[in-house]
Scaffold this motif. Structure first.
Motif, mmCIF file in Angstrom:
data_model
loop_
_atom_site.group_PDB
_atom_site.id
_atom_site.type_symbol
_atom_site.label_atom_id
_atom_site.label_comp_id
_atom_site.label_asym_id
_atom_site.label_seq_id
_atom_site.Cartn_x
_atom_site.Cartn_y
_atom_site.Cartn_z
ATOM 1 N N PHE A 124 40.826 40.662 41.841
ATOM 2 C CA PHE A 124 41.617 41.848 41.509
ATOM 3 C C PHE A 124 41.285 42.993 42.462
ATOM 4 N N LEU A 125 40.001 43.256 42.653
ATOM 5 C CA LEU A 125 39.588 44.381 43.494
ATOM 6 C C LEU A 125 39.965 44.173 44.957
ATOM 7 N N GLU A 126 40.013 42.934 45.380
ATOM 8 C CA GLU A 126 40.376 42.635 46.768
ATOM 9 C C GLU A 126 41.880 42.774 47.019
ATOM 10 N N ASN A 127 42.694 42.747 45.961
ATOM 11 C CA ASN A 127 44.149 42.701 46.136
ATOM 12 C C ASN A 127 44.903 43.897 45.577
ATOM 13 N N ILE A 128 44.248 44.756 44.804
ATOM 14 C CA ILE A 128 44.949 45.836 44.122
ATOM 15 C C ILE A 128 45.638 46.793 45.099
ATOM 16 N N GLU A 129 45.058 46.984 46.253
ATOM 17 C CA GLU A 129 45.618 47.962 47.193
ATOM 18 C C GLU A 129 46.954 47.510 47.793
ATOM 19 N N LYS A 130 47.227 46.227 47.739
ATOM 20 C CA LYS A 130 48.476 45.745 48.354
ATOM 21 C C LYS A 130 49.692 45.867 47.426
ATOM 22 N N VAL A 131 49.486 46.270 46.181
ATOM 23 C CA VAL A 131 50.597 46.362 45.227
ATOM 24 C C VAL A 131 51.485 47.538 45.624
ATOM 25 N N PRO A 132 52.777 47.319 45.862
ATOM 26 C CA PRO A 132 53.618 48.377 46.430
ATOM 27 C C PRO A 132 54.142 49.415 45.438
ATOM 28 N N ASP A 133 54.306 49.045 44.162
ATOM 29 C CA ASP A 133 55.002 49.942 43.234
ATOM 30 C C ASP A 133 54.055 50.591 42.220
ATOM 31 N N MET A 134 52.842 50.889 42.659
ATOM 32 C CA MET A 134 51.880 51.573 41.791
ATOM 33 C C MET A 134 51.469 52.899 42.411
ATOM 34 N N ASP A 135 51.281 53.908 41.551
ATOM 35 C CA ASP A 135 50.733 55.172 42.020
ATOM 36 C C ASP A 135 49.252 55.002 42.341
ATOM 37 N N GLU A 136 48.759 55.839 43.227
ATOM 38 C CA GLU A 136 47.357 55.726 43.640
ATOM 39 C C GLU A 136 46.400 55.960 42.473
ATOM 40 N N TYR A 137 46.753 56.883 41.567
ATOM 41 C CA TYR A 137 45.849 57.149 40.445
ATOM 42 C C TYR A 137 45.757 55.933 39.530
ATOM 43 N N SER A 143 41.258 49.783 38.982
ATOM 44 C CA SER A 143 40.101 49.290 39.740
ATOM 45 C C SER A 143 38.800 49.670 39.043
ATOM 46 N N ALA A 144 38.754 50.889 38.494
ATOM 47 C CA ALA A 144 37.558 51.340 37.786
ATOM 48 C C ALA A 144 37.313 50.489 36.542
ATOM 49 N N GLU A 145 38.388 50.167 35.834
ATOM 50 C CA GLU A 145 38.237 49.318 34.650
ATOM 51 C C GLU A 145 37.653 47.961 35.034
ATOM 52 N N VAL A 146 38.144 47.396 36.118
ATOM 53 C CA VAL A 146 37.685 46.073 36.540
ATOM 54 C C VAL A 146 36.256 46.148 37.070
ATOM 55 N N LYS A 147 35.905 47.236 37.747
ATOM 56 C CA LYS A 147 34.504 47.399 38.174
ATOM 57 C C LYS A 147 33.576 47.423 36.958
ATOM 58 N N PHE A 148 34.010 48.112 35.902
ATOM 59 C CA PHE A 148 33.191 48.114 34.694
ATOM 60 C C PHE A 148 33.071 46.706 34.125
ATOM 61 N N LEU A 149 34.194 45.981 34.034
ATOM 62 C CA LEU A 149 34.154 44.629 33.487
ATOM 63 C C LEU A 149 33.232 43.738 34.309
ATOM 64 N N LYS A 150 33.321 43.854 35.618
ATOM 65 C CA LYS A 150 32.449 43.077 36.499
ATOM 66 C C LYS A 150 30.987 43.436 36.238
ATOM 67 N N ALA A 151 30.705 44.721 36.069
ATOM 68 C CA ALA A 151 29.342 45.155 35.759
ATOM 69 C C ALA A 151 28.899 44.601 34.411
ATOM 70 N N TYR A 152 29.810 44.632 33.430
ATOM 71 C CA TYR A 152 29.431 44.172 32.094
ATOM 72 C C TYR A 152 29.153 42.677 32.081
ATOM 73 N N PHE A 153 29.934 41.896 32.802
ATOM 74 C CA PHE A 153 29.695 40.455 32.841
ATOM 75 C C PHE A 153 28.329 40.164 33.475
ATOM 76 N N HIS A 154 27.988 40.882 34.535
ATOM 77 C CA HIS A 154 26.648 40.738 35.120
ATOM 78 C C HIS A 154 25.578 41.126 34.095
ATOM 79 N N TYR A 155 25.800 42.229 33.398
ATOM 80 C CA TYR A 155 24.816 42.722 32.427
ATOM 81 C C TYR A 155 24.620 41.742 31.276
#
Length: 641
Positions: A124-137, A143-155
């Motif tokens: 997800f994090l490697e591909n999110i930037e290529k999505v054309p019809d999403m606002d930057e925010y 991306s922040a949500e997925v970073k948290f999920l990735k952190a939680y799975f490690h934890y």
């Protein structure tokens, strides 16, 4: 050979093809298609969330059936049919092994495959930037949500297994053999990675969810900071902070996986994180829960009991920071724990009550004076298994004049909010008038737990094996009809709530600098909500150990018991007693209950042993499957397995 290795990498990388089919339109399992627009990307985001463990689900959450809080007559065929094979139950019975580990989160068996979840988060994090019809925010927030999920799975893996490989990014299909055979990283490095990921995520997360229709259950700043605080508490605790049991654990590179320094700065780091999490939660509108339902005319005592019971069960609850929202999880808990109140329940068996709190849990709660029963100057601790008629001043908790154990009498309100027992009153679940208020037929149920009685053992299949029921797990408006129809109110299993954070902060502050007014303040916030006086006042007036709150060790014991009481049956004790490194003391005591075969008071109130528990040092960490170690010899086994 290289072709075989590359094929293996491909299998690992794309193992969950069916999962991709859930998120990619028209069954086209390509990443470019998944991320070609916002709709496909949101489906992939949902897939990342899907790997979260099933919190509160007895079959797969080790903290429910793996804790010594609950016991069951698990050998009955009916239990196996209705409840499933509770692997966690067998963990506490000493059946964990390295050949076929129970609840093997490391390999994704009998539980979510968290490595696969991490892999999908990386995609997800490697591909999110290529999505054309999403606002930057939107890209930043998702991306922040997925970073948290990735952190939680490690934890989650880190807490169960100790040092793990850090997966910063996915392996390429062209990776060499040496790259595939990853090493476990030192525990402190793993924890730093978890914290760094959460810190990256927090600024882009919302303080609250504004659109509950489309974003309910998504990660917020209070959630992320609360989990960061909890993770740092794990890192600062004795299991991972200077534990000499792991002094010789070194991998093939000669790298020590556990630091042997007992680092006081870890408590300071955890303390600051807890305070930040509290402040953010308060800013977001979280507050300690109070039951406030104008439909019912309740006494002060019943109102208090409902606050302490419903803090767990109320869906719209400002105290809960993060909860399990999957359908069926808490429905399952209610079905496995809600007792039979009337003869038609026995006839139609709308629930399957087999999960029962142990006698040890009944002994854990404070006396009505707010101190441990073995310390209370006026509590008949030596005679606690003897019986006596309950007095009229306990009429909101126990039927007046009922002959029940002294252990069940003159206890704090959380005892009665959490536990149902012989002679106890049970408000709700079909009866909504208070004691001596309204029609007798609508006043609270009276638990009748002896052999052949309605809420006792009257069959070979559905009953409490200990003589107690977990009242906290059932919503008070869940009800069965006279024809056996069961109507369950949905509840959200709390993953972390504000009282949890208060006690974590008090613990960290006490460990860092000793007991002071602020430590007491945060403990007392929880105690006062429970109808108890503050720590210092309670101990000075009622305890045999009046100076206990004044010492660091004494306050440590107070905070630990406060957590075990306040958060009973919420999946905390399992992990807490391990990080405190006291599981070897608590889990080497036999599991006990009342003699549920007894049909009379004299026969029923005899303590029986249900299981001779045994816990050894190796069980603080879970084993990695031997087959996994053969596939990757760089992954060394956990100590003593």
């Amino acid at each position: 050979m290289k072709k075989l290795i590359l094929f293996t990498i491909l299998i690992i990388t794309f193992h969950a093809c069916d999962d991709y089919l859930d998120v990619v339109p028209d069954n086209v399992a390509t990443l470019d298609y998944a991320f070609r627009n916002k709709v496909g990307t949101e489906k992939y985001l949902t897939t990342c969330y899907s790997y979260l463990p099933y919190f509160g689900f007895p079959q797969t959450d080790p903290a429910i059936m793996g804790s010594d809080e609950i016991w069951s007559h698990e050998d009955e065929w009916y239990y196996q049919w209705t409840g499933g094979n509770f692997n966690a139950f067998n963990i506490k019975k000493g059946y964990q092994n390295a050949t076929e580990p129970l609840l093997n989160f490391f390999s994704g068996l009998n539980g979510p495959n968290l490595w696969q979840g991490i892999r999908d988060c990386n995609i997800f994090l490697e591909n999110i930037e290529k999505v054309p019809d999403m606002d930057e925010y939107e890209k930043r927030q998702w991306s922040a949500e997925v970073k948290f999920l990735k952190a939680y799975f490690h934890y989650y893996l880190l807490r169960a297994y100790g040092p793990i490989p850090i997966i910063r990014e996915n392996l390429s299909t062209a990776a060499k053999i040496e790259e595939v055979r990853v090493f476990r990283d030192p525990f402190d490095d793993c924890m730093d990675y978890v914290v760094d990921l959460i810190d990256e995520a927090v600024p882009e997360l919302p303080l609250t969810i504004n659109n509950t229709t489309t974003e309910y259950g998504r990660i917020t700043q209070p959630i992320a900071l609360a989990i960061k605080a909890e993770a740092l508490m794990v890192a600062a605790s004795p299991l991972f902070n200077g534990n000499n049991d792991y002094v010789n654990i070194t991998d093939q590179r000669g790298i020590k996986l556990f630091s042997q320094e007992n680092d006081i700065k870890k408590w300071k780091r955890a303390m600051d994180a807890c305070k930040n999490a509290i402040d953010t939660a308060l800013l977001a509108g979280h507050k300690l829960y109070q039951f406030n339902n104008s439909k019912y005319d309740l006494s002060e005592q019943t109102q208090l009991s409902m606050t302490l019971r419903n803090v767990f069960a109320e869906w719209e609850n400002p105290e809960i920071i993060w909860k399990q929202t999957r359908a069926g999880t808490t429905t399952n808990l209610q079905r496995l724990s809600l007792p039979y109140f009337k003869a038609t329940d026995i006839q139609y068996y709308p629930t399957n009550p087999t999960m029962a709190p142990t006698l040890g849990m009944a002994e854990l709660f404070y006396s009505s004076n707010g101190v441990p029963i073995e310390e209370d100057l006026s509590y008949p601790y030596t005679d606690r298994y003897e019986t006596a008629a309950s007095s009229a001043d306990q009429k909101y908790y126990i039927k007046s004049g009922f002959q029940t154990a002294l252990l069940n009498q003159n206890r704090e309100a959380r005892f009665y909010a959490n536990l149902g027992f012989d002679g106890a009153l049970w408000f709700g679940n079909g009866r909504y008038s208070d004691v001596e208020n309204g029609n007798t037929a609508d006043q609270p149920w009276v638990m009748a737990m002896k052999r052949g009685e309605t809420t006792g053992r009257n069959s070979s299949m559905r009953f409490s094996i200990t003589g107690y029921y977990p009242k906290k797990w059932s919503h008070f408006e869940s009800v069965t009809s006279t024809t056996g129809t069961l109507s369950l109110v949905t509840i959200g299993f709390p993953i972390i709530r504000l009282a949890d954070l208060y006690l974590l902060y008090a613990e960290a502050r006490n460990e860092f600098s000793g007991p002071d007014a602020e430590v007491e303040h945060y403990v007392n916030l929880v105690r006062e909500r429970a109808g108890l006086k503050g720590v210092r006042e309670s101990w000075s007036e009622h305890s045999r150990n009046q100076s206990k709150p004044a010492t660091q060790e004494g306050m440590r014991q107070i905070i630990q018991q406060e957590r075990m009481i306040e958060l009973a049956f919420e999946g905390k004790r399992f992990w807490d007693i391990r990080r405190w490194k006291i599981a070897e003391d608590l889990l080497n005591k036999p599991v006990k209950g009342w003699n549920i075969e007894g049909a009379t008071t004299d026969d029923y109130y005899n303590v029986v042993t249900l299981w001779p528990m045994e816990f050894t040092t190796k069980e603080y960490l879970w084993p990695i499957k031997e087959g996994t170690l053969r596939a990757n010899p760089n992954l060394i086994q956990n100590p003593y397995w």
